[in-house]
Scaffold this motif. Structure first.
Motif, PDB file in Angstrom:
ATOM      1  N   ASN A  97     -16.395  -3.410  56.486  1.00 18.87           N
ATOM      2  CA  ASN A  97     -17.778  -3.286  56.960  1.00 18.87           C
ATOM      3  C   ASN A  97     -18.765  -3.712  55.881  1.00 18.87           C
ATOM      4  O   ASN A  97     -19.918  -3.332  55.876  1.00 18.87           O
ATOM      5  N   GLY A  98     -18.298  -4.512  54.929  1.00 17.08           N
ATOM      6  CA  GLY A  98     -19.178  -4.990  53.871  1.00 17.08           C
ATOM      7  C   GLY A  98     -18.310  -5.631  52.798  1.00 17.08           C
ATOM      8  O   GLY A  98     -17.081  -5.680  52.943  1.00 17.08           O
ATOM      9  N   PHE A  99     -18.964  -6.115  51.752  1.00 16.42           N
ATOM     10  CA  PHE A  99     -18.224  -6.716  50.638  1.00 16.42           C
ATOM     11  C   PHE A  99     -17.803  -5.624  49.650  1.00 16.42           C
ATOM     12  O   PHE A  99     -18.435  -4.574  49.570  1.00 16.42           O
ATOM     13  N   LEU A 100     -16.782  -5.912  48.897  1.00 18.67           N
ATOM     14  CA  LEU A 100     -16.332  -4.960  47.882  1.00 18.67           C
ATOM     15  C   LEU A 100     -17.306  -4.917  46.713  1.00 18.67           C
ATOM     16  O   LEU A 100     -17.903  -5.927  46.348  1.00 18.67           O
ATOM     17  N   HIS A 101     -17.425  -3.730  46.116  1.00 16.61           N
ATOM     18  CA  HIS A 101     -18.290  -3.583  44.946  1.00 16.61           C
ATOM     19  C   HIS A 101     -17.480  -3.067  43.746  1.00 16.61           C
ATOM     20  O   HIS A 101     -16.262  -2.853  43.843  1.00 16.61           O
ATOM     21  N   ILE A 102     -18.190  -2.831  42.650  1.00 17.60           N
ATOM     22  CA  ILE A 102     -17.516  -2.483  41.396  1.00 17.60           C
ATOM     23  C   ILE A 102     -16.753  -1.155  41.531  1.00 17.60           C
ATOM     24  O   ILE A 102     -15.727  -0.958  40.859  1.00 17.60           O
ATOM     25  N   GLY A 103     -17.215  -0.280  42.417  1.00 24.79           N
ATOM     26  CA  GLY A 103     -16.469   0.963  42.659  1.00 24.79           C
ATOM     27  C   GLY A 103     -15.105   0.666  43.259  1.00 24.79           C
ATOM     28  O   GLY A 103     -14.092   1.275  42.889  1.00 24.79           O
ATOM     29  N   HIS A 104     -15.063  -0.300  44.182  1.00 25.85           N
ATOM     30  CA  HIS A 104     -13.781  -0.694  44.754  1.00 25.85           C
ATOM     31  C   HIS A 104     -12.878  -1.313  43.694  1.00 25.85           C
ATOM     32  O   HIS A 104     -11.655  -1.153  43.755  1.00 25.85           O
ATOM     33  N   ALA A 105     -13.475  -1.992  42.731  1.00 25.63           N
ATOM     34  CA  ALA A 105     -12.664  -2.600  41.670  1.00 25.63           C
ATOM     35  C   ALA A 105     -11.878  -1.520  40.933  1.00 25.63           C
ATOM     36  O   ALA A 105     -10.723  -1.717  40.547  1.00 25.63           O
ATOM     37  N   LYS A 106     -12.517  -0.355  40.748  1.00 28.25           N
ATOM     38  CA  LYS A 106     -11.809   0.753  40.092  1.00 28.25           C
ATOM     39  C   LYS A 106     -10.574   1.142  40.901  1.00 28.25           C
ATOM     40  O   LYS A 106      -9.477   1.318  40.347  1.00 28.25           O
ATOM     41  N   SER A 107     -10.749   1.249  42.199  1.00 23.49           N
ATOM     42  CA  SER A 107      -9.639   1.637  43.072  1.00 23.49           C
ATOM     43  C   SER A 107      -8.563   0.543  43.126  1.00 23.49           C
ATOM     44  O   SER A 107      -7.359   0.824  43.126  1.00 23.49           O
ATOM     45  N   ILE A 108      -9.002  -0.714  43.146  1.00 21.83           N
ATOM     46  CA  ILE A 108      -8.065  -1.846  43.171  1.00 21.83           C
ATOM     47  C   ILE A 108      -7.224  -1.868  41.895  1.00 21.83           C
ATOM     48  O   ILE A 108      -5.994  -1.995  41.936  1.00 21.83           O
ATOM     49  N   CYS A 109      -7.908  -1.735  40.754  1.00 17.32           N
ATOM     50  CA  CYS A 109      -7.175  -1.777  39.480  1.00 17.32           C
ATOM     51  C   CYS A 109      -6.186  -0.619  39.385  1.00 17.32           C
ATOM     52  O   CYS A 109      -5.084  -0.771  38.859  1.00 17.32           O
ATOM     53  N   LEU A 110      -6.584   0.536  39.916  1.00 20.30           N
ATOM     54  CA  LEU A 110      -5.693   1.689  39.871  1.00 20.30           C
ATOM     55  C   LEU A 110      -4.485   1.477  40.784  1.00 20.30           C
ATOM     56  O   LEU A 110      -3.330   1.603  40.359  1.00 20.30           O
TER      57      LEU A 110
END
Ligand code: ATP
Ligand code: MG
Ligand code: MG
Length: 551
Positions: A34-47
């Motif tokens: 429902n939108g583009f990924l942001h820096i908060g999502h990057a934290k979850s992705i890296c984890l």
């Protein structure tokens, strides 16, 4: 070495593997499209991807697509591109919660047959009211004791579109007096007469996040379902479904603190508002904290991964990360890896009066002071050059070591010059400076004088015109969305973008999208990927030179 900093979750996974309670780690990253990924999502992705990588497991990319009204294929495409750009590869095919709609429906019927779910005719508002509060237990719905057959029949008719949106919901029958409000008969299905980007018009009912998430994890064999702390209170419900359904595996939910970054907002809903209102130039505007915006601004994928390593993963809530840390991460990457160039952003003409009209001298200077592999660049000198207007003052204060009438300064990589004359137009504005070169100063100090200042410059005859976009924080305050009573848009920084026309040295003539440079004495810049693709020379300021991050 990136994405491997130890944290409590990684330690826990290691212990489980060593103890033999976990064999192969499976994680998942579950964005809602429902939108583009942001820096908060990057934290979850890296984890999530980082743990799978570290322990030789896999990480699924699963779209949590249970709310078709807000979702779009374009967001799916952008999210996939962002994850790949960050340097991660999901295991197998992309997955969708909607892949499991048939199974979830069968499980809903299973709960009904076990007398653990019922169709409720109360309105959303009534359900909220009946649910009670933290200090007051809930009351049962008058529809709570419907017979199994009636529930099965009504659910099927909900599915085929017989009832209006909001007319009925399916609820789990758990405990209306539970101290955990999430267990007071949560909603499993809502009626939505919406077309879905994956399943088309097949479904008129859609599962709730809670009913879809854990079961999707179980279907995929996810071992560790990592999510942010606001889902901690949902964990008993997550477990209740897994205990009460014949699921093929038993995933475990583990929570961590979300990333909050100062001077920014990390909520897709709020970022979408900025896009929809035209406050920014799309989701990938370089001021946006989206992955694609940061990429366009000049961030490298490795700098974002490094930042995620630096902030760590904890359960400490409410912390705010200083955006200076993010700036530090990209600055130190570019310091090591970006070639140098000179570019004048606020051009002031200087005529070198003792340089001949046909003077053709070319200095060869390193592409990077510490990187021989970056070769050399050629800096031609001619009679007219551009310097930055801020490097000249007609009446300088005491410690001004740049150019002033009668004073000397060194042109970076070239000679020392002296300002002999200031030429003004009729209205008194400075038109040009007339300076003389001391030709005996190449690579050495002039006889008997100490020249402290060094300024950047470009030869006017060889300069390439460039557009430079100077970006600043989008918000003026550290926590734009902290105060619920104030619209976060009131904190917008009206000066977050200024565009200037400057002159660059000839090495900037041929640029490709996303070429990155340090403009000496100015900052780090990146060729705008859209403009460069159209053959335009536009640079985005990624970050300034000065590091303000207090370690
Ligand atoms: P938003 O409010 O921005 O829409 P969300 O959590 O609703 O965020 P999802 O698409 O559901 O967005 O998020 C996918 C995953 O990313 C989830 O596991 C979520 O916990 C995680 N995530 C989202 N925002 C953050 C954040 N600020 N810090 C860490 N993880 C986050
Ligand atoms: Mg979500
Ligand atoms: Mg959300």
């Amino acid at each position: 070495e990136s994405t491997s900093a130890p944290n409590f979750i990684r330690n826990q996974v290691r212990e489980e593997i060593e103890a033999g309670s976990v064999d192969t780690v499976v994680t998942r990253f579950p964005p809602e499209p429902n939108g583009f990924l942001h820096i908060g999502h990057a934290k979850s992705i890296c984890l999530n991807f980082g743990i799978a990588e570290q322990f030789g497991g896999g990480c699924n990319l699963r779209f949590d697509d249970t709310n078709p009204a807000k979702e779009e294929q374009a967001y799916i495409d952008a999210i996939k591109a962002d994850v790949e750009w960050l340097g991660f590869q999901w295991a197998g095919n992309v997955r969708y919660a909607s892949d499991y709609f048939d199974q979830l429906y069968a499980w809903a019927q299973h709960l009904i047959r076990e007398d653990k779910a019922y169709v409720d005719d109360l309105s959303a508002e009534e359900i909220r009211e009946y649910r009670g509060t933290l200090t007051e237990p809930g009351r049962p719905s008058p529809y709570r004791d419907r017979p199994v057959a009636e529930n099965l029949d009504l659910l099927e008719r909900m599915r085929t579109g017989e009832f209006a949106e909001g007319g009925k919901v399916l609820r789990a029958k758990i405990d209306m007096a539970s101290p955990n409000i999430n267990l007071r008969d949560p909603v499993l299905y809502r009626i939505r007469h919406a077309s879905h980007h994956q399943t088309g018009d097949k479904w008129k009912i859609y599962p709730s996040y809670d009913f879809a998430h854990g079961q999707s994890d179980a279907i995929e064999g996810v071992t560790h379902s990592l999510c942010t702390l606001e889902f901690e209170d949902h964990r008993p419900l997550y477990d209740w479904f897994l205990e009460n359904l014949p699921v093929p595996s038993r995933p475990r939910q583990i929570e961590f603190a979300r990333l909050n970054l100062n001077y920014t907002v990390t909520s897709k809903r709020k970022l979408k508002l900025l896009v929809d209102k035209g406050i920014v130039d799309g989701w990938d505007d370089p001021r946006m904290p989206t992955i694609s915006g940061m990429r366009r601004r000049g961030y490298t994928a490795s700098s974002i991964r490094k930042f995620c390593d630096m902030i760590g993963v904890t359960r400490a809530e409410g912390g705010m990360v200083d955006i200076a840390m993010l700036y530090h991460a990209i600055r130190s990457d570019l310091e090591d890896n970006a070639p140098r160039a000179m570019c004048v952003l606020k051009p002031l003409k200087v005529v070198l009066t003792n340089v001949a009209e046909d003077h053709d001298e070319v200095f060869e200077v390193p592409g990077h002071p510490a990187r021989d592999d970056m070769g050399v660049r050629k800096l031609p000198l001619s009679r007219e050059i551009w310097i930055d207007a801020d490097d000249f003052m007609e009446e300088p204060p005491k410690k001004f070591f740049r150019l002033a009438p009668g004073k000397e300064v060194r042109l970076r990589n070239a000679y020392v010059i002296r300002c002999d004359e200031v030429v003004k137009n009729a209205s008194g504005d400075i038109e040009e400076l007339r300076c003389s070169v001391d030709f005996d100063t190449l690579g050495k100090n002039p006889e008997g004088r100490k020249v402290k200042g060094v300024i950047h410059w470009v030869s006017a005859a060889h300069a390439v015109p460039v557009e430079v976009r100077l970006y600043d924080n989008l918000f003026q305050v550290e926590a734009p969305d902290r105060d619920r009573d104030v619209d976060f848009l009131e904190h917008l920084n009206e000066q977050s973008l200024s565009v200037v026309q400057g002159y660059g040295e000839p090495s900037l003539a041929e640029i490709k999208p996303e070429d990155r440079f340090q403009f000496e004495r100015v900052g780090y810049f990146c060729a705008d990927r859209h403009a460069a693709a159209e053959g335009k020379r536009v640079f985005n300021r990624t970050v300034g030179l000065k590091d303000t991050w207090a370690k």
